[in-house]
Design a protein around this motif. Structure first.
Motif, PDB file in Angstrom:
ATOM      1  N   THR A   1      21.838  -8.607 -13.756  1.00 53.29           N
ATOM      2  CA  THR A   1      20.846  -7.642 -14.225  1.00 53.29           C
ATOM      3  C   THR A   1      19.408  -8.116 -14.017  1.00 53.29           C
ATOM      4  O   THR A   1      18.560  -7.356 -13.565  1.00 53.29           O
TER       5      THR A   1
ATOM      6  N   GLU B   1      17.610  -7.561 -10.385  1.00 52.35           N
ATOM      7  CA  GLU B   1      17.571  -6.226  -9.781  1.00 52.35           C
ATOM      8  C   GLU B   1      16.424  -6.037  -8.793  1.00 52.35           C
ATOM      9  O   GLU B   1      16.606  -5.437  -7.732  1.00 52.35           O
TER      10      GLU B   1
ATOM     11  N   LEU C   1      25.552  -6.712 -11.005  1.00 48.45           N
ATOM     12  CA  LEU C   1      24.981  -5.653 -10.172  1.00 48.45           C
ATOM     13  C   LEU C   1      25.805  -5.390  -8.912  1.00 48.45           C
ATOM     14  O   LEU C   1      25.286  -4.849  -7.928  1.00 48.45           O
TER      15      LEU C   1
ATOM     16  N   MET D   1      25.791  -1.657  -7.907  1.00 52.74           N
ATOM     17  CA  MET D   1      24.454  -1.235  -7.518  1.00 52.74           C
ATOM     18  C   MET D   1      24.070  -1.839  -6.161  1.00 52.74           C
ATOM     19  O   MET D   1      23.502  -1.158  -5.309  1.00 52.74           O
TER      20      MET D   1
END
Length: 168
Positions: free
Chosen positions: A40, A43, A67, A70
């Motif tokens: 996190t 990012e 992540l 993502m």
């Protein structure tokens, strides 16, 4: 970029990108797997790193860490953007079969095993896996332990893989 081991014919490299401006030029230029590790707090590093990997002709991406999903989405978006750009410039359809394959792995060990043993391309041999560490934790030691385990026959068990699919 540091060679930290080998699994079968694949050399495994490690590079920490946080506070390392030279990492960009150390990447291979063709036929390689990116194993990205981002959590996190990392990012903001993901979007520019994805573009750099794509510019270095990454063949396959396996993303791990908090992540993972993502990061995979950023790779998929960048592939799409480049495909559309190609079509606009060349007035012909982009062949997405030549684009990198992307995967996300919530289970770190399983993702590394996949990147180092199964990730492949039917068109050419992939002999390099670059572990791109975005984290402050510096996972190098854990990767070296996994290389040893995999070389000694370790396989992720089905429970580990199934749990990873449901953990968020």
């Amino acid at each position: 970029m540091e060679c930290i081991g080998r699994i079968n014919r694949r050399k495994i490299y490690y590079i920490q990108i946080r506070n390392n401006p030279n990492w960009k030029t150390a990447l291979p230029k063709v036929d390689w797997v990116a194993f990205t590790i981002a959590n996190t707090e990392d990012e903001e590093l993901v979007p520019p790193a994805v573009k750099i990997c794509m510019d270095s002709n990454v063949s396959y991406t396996c993303s791990a860490g908090n992540l993972a999903n993502m990061t995979e989405q950023y790779f998929d978006e960048e592939i799409s953007f480049r495909g559309v750009d190609y079509e606009m410039k060349n007035k012909k359809e982009y062949n997405y079969d030549l684009s990198p394959v992307t995967t996300a792995h919530e289970n770190f060990s399983e993702g590394f095993w996949f990147a180092t043993t199964l990730a492949h391309d039917d068109n050419f041999e992939i002999n390099q896996v670059v572990c791109i560490d975005f984290t402050k934790r510096k996972v190098r030691k854990h990767l070296i332990e996994l290389i040893d385990k995999i070389n000694n026959g370790w396989l992720p068990n089905n429970d580990e893989i199934e749990l990873a699919e449901y953990d968020s």
